[in-house]
Design a protein around this motif. Structure first.
Motif, PDB file in Angstrom:
ATOM      1  N   LYS A  20      68.140  32.085  40.790  1.00 23.77           N
ATOM      2  CA  LYS A  20      66.915  33.022  40.493  1.00 23.77           C
ATOM      3  C   LYS A  20      66.697  33.167  39.230  1.00 23.77           C
ATOM      4  CE  LYS A  20      65.315  37.790  41.474  1.00 23.77           C
ATOM      5  NZ  LYS A  20      65.644  38.952  42.274  1.00 23.77           N
ATOM      6  N   ASN A  40      63.583  29.259  50.688  1.00 23.92           N
ATOM      7  CA  ASN A  40      62.709  29.462  49.447  1.00 23.92           C
ATOM      8  C   ASN A  40      62.370  31.108  49.742  1.00 23.92           C
ATOM      9  OD1 ASN A  40      60.556  29.392  47.486  1.00 23.92           O
ATOM     10  ND2 ASN A  40      59.187  29.489  49.249  1.00 23.92           N
ATOM     11  N   SER A  42      60.065  32.611  47.002  1.00 24.57           N
ATOM     12  CA  SER A  42      59.172  32.621  46.071  1.00 24.57           C
ATOM     13  C   SER A  42      57.705  32.180  46.662  1.00 24.57           C
ATOM     14  CB  SER A  42      59.593  32.004  44.643  1.00 24.57           C
ATOM     15  OG  SER A  42      60.719  32.771  44.108  1.00 24.57           O
ATOM     16  N   PRO A  58      56.719  32.871  50.106  1.00 25.49           N
ATOM     17  CA  PRO A  58      58.015  33.134  50.048  1.00 25.49           C
ATOM     18  C   PRO A  58      58.397  33.340  51.699  1.00 25.49           C
ATOM     19  CG  PRO A  58      56.726  34.668  48.801  1.00 25.49           C
ATOM     20  CD  PRO A  58      55.879  33.521  49.317  1.00 25.49           C
ATOM     21  N   GLU A  78      57.357  31.816  35.645  1.00 28.19           N
ATOM     22  CA  GLU A  78      57.473  32.639  36.722  1.00 28.19           C
ATOM     23  C   GLU A  78      58.980  32.693  37.084  1.00 28.19           C
ATOM     24  OE1 GLU A  78      54.539  32.293  39.836  1.00 28.19           O
ATOM     25  OE2 GLU A  78      52.914  32.712  38.453  1.00 28.19           O
ATOM     26  N   TYR A  80      61.612  32.159  40.001  1.00 27.13           N
ATOM     27  CA  TYR A  80      61.777  31.288  41.200  1.00 27.13           C
ATOM     28  C   TYR A  80      63.059  31.515  41.766  1.00 27.13           C
ATOM     29  CZ  TYR A  80      62.080  26.668  43.593  1.00 27.13           C
ATOM     30  OH  TYR A  80      62.351  25.625  44.903  1.00 27.13           O
ATOM     31  N   GLU A  81      63.163  31.815  43.147  1.00 30.23           N
ATOM     32  CA  GLU A  81      64.348  32.127  43.913  1.00 30.23           C
ATOM     33  C   GLU A  81      64.483  31.286  45.017  1.00 30.23           C
ATOM     34  OE1 GLU A  81      66.959  36.107  45.678  1.00 30.23           O
ATOM     35  OE2 GLU A  81      64.873  36.386  44.934  1.00 30.23           O
ATOM     36  N   ARG A  82      65.576  30.674  45.194  1.00 27.04           N
ATOM     37  CA  ARG A  82      65.875  29.935  46.440  1.00 27.04           C
ATOM     38  C   ARG A  82      67.498  29.971  46.592  1.00 27.04           C
ATOM     39  NH1 ARG A  82      65.377  28.574  41.176  1.00 27.04           N
ATOM     40  NH2 ARG A  82      65.965  26.169  40.721  1.00 27.04           N
TER      41      ARG A  82
END
Length: 277
Positions: A20, A40, A42, A58, A78, A80-82
């Motif tokens: 993240k 994912n 985001s 998301p 931006e 980015y979370e995954r």
């Protein structure tokens, strides 16, 4: 400088990571020898996955089989979370008997999946992945049981969700790029030029270059090379000779093939082939 992609340890059944934050630089389109499973979290405006560029919301589950060209996020401004669960393709081949097709979606390069999850399913999978993360580098029975629990959960989602229709949005320009990607893949045995694409799609070559780069993160020529070397890697892993892989991917010169292969992978074709299980 490009940010490195997540590559699993080759001697493990799986690797898992939670990321993240903002990218320091864009990750270029690439391939893996492993199966990658993303939860994912985001918004992804331009996912390059297989033959398609699309947007993903998301809460999507993305399954990327081995040797599939992909790029999921192309922004540096931006967060980015995954979660990424990477499963060894070689290990999968050893675990499941020959002829088993139940889990073909984990290996079939023609079927990358992007599936939308409900908030309940998303949270349940996130909790399972967090439990797996907590084991760290331990590969005891408890960790493997947790891993198989995650895989069973993912399998249920794949079996009950409709492929590729929820969770993916394709704009008009993205569809044009998708049509170009399909054309390039259908004519992968030769070098398709910008002039040929221009004539095929009735578009200015400069416009083609611009939208292709914008939506895939790479140039037409670089995409073709990446796709060819991905195919060569797959053939070498399956036991084909270096010469067979060279000819199957349209390279008339061994020197050119070997040089391009080593630039893409860091290994010569012979060295890469010798590492297969």
């Amino acid at each position: 400088m490009e940010e490195p992609a997540f590559f699993p340890e080759q001697n493990r059944a799986y690797d898992i990571v939670h990321r993240k934050g903002k990218h320091l630089a864009c990750v270029a389109p690439h391939v893996h020898d492993a199966t990658e499973i993303y939860l994912n979290l985001s918004f992804l405006p331009n996912v390059l996955l297989g033959n398609q560029v699309m947007a993903a919301e998301p809460g999507t589950l993305i399954l990327i089989p081995p040797f599939q060209v992909h790029q999921l996020f192309d922004r540096t401004d931006e967060v980015y979370e995954r979660y990424i669960l990477s499963v060894s393709a070689e290990w999968l081949e050893h675990v499941f008997p020959q002829g088993n097709t139940k889990y073909e979606y984990l290996k079939n390069g023609g079927r990358p999946l992007l599936l939308s999850l409900s908030s309940v399913a998303q949270e349940a999978l996130r909790q399972s992945l967090e439990e797996l993360l907590a084991f760290g580098d331990d590969f005891f029975f408890e960790a493997m049981a947790c891993f198989f629990g995650c895989m069973e959960q993912i399998d249920r989602i794949v079996l009950t969700k409709e492929e590729g229709k929820k969770g993916a949005r394709i704009s008009g320009v993205q569809q044009t790029v998708n049509d170009m990607i399909c054309y390039l893949n259908e004519h992968s045995e030769r070098c398709v030029t910008l002039a040929e694409l221009s004539g095929q799609f009735y578009l200015n070559p400069d416009y083609i270059s611009r939208i292709f780069k914008q939506y895939t993160g790479t140039t037409v020529g670089s995409y073709v090379t990446l796709r060819k070397i991905a195919r060569a890697r797959q053939l070498l892993r399956e036991g084909y000779t270096v010469t067979q892989a060279q000819l199957a991917t349209g390279y008339s010169s061994y020197a050119h093939f070997s040089r391009t292969f080593k630039k893409q992978t860091g290994l010569s074709p012979g060295e890469y082939r010798s590492r297969r299980g």
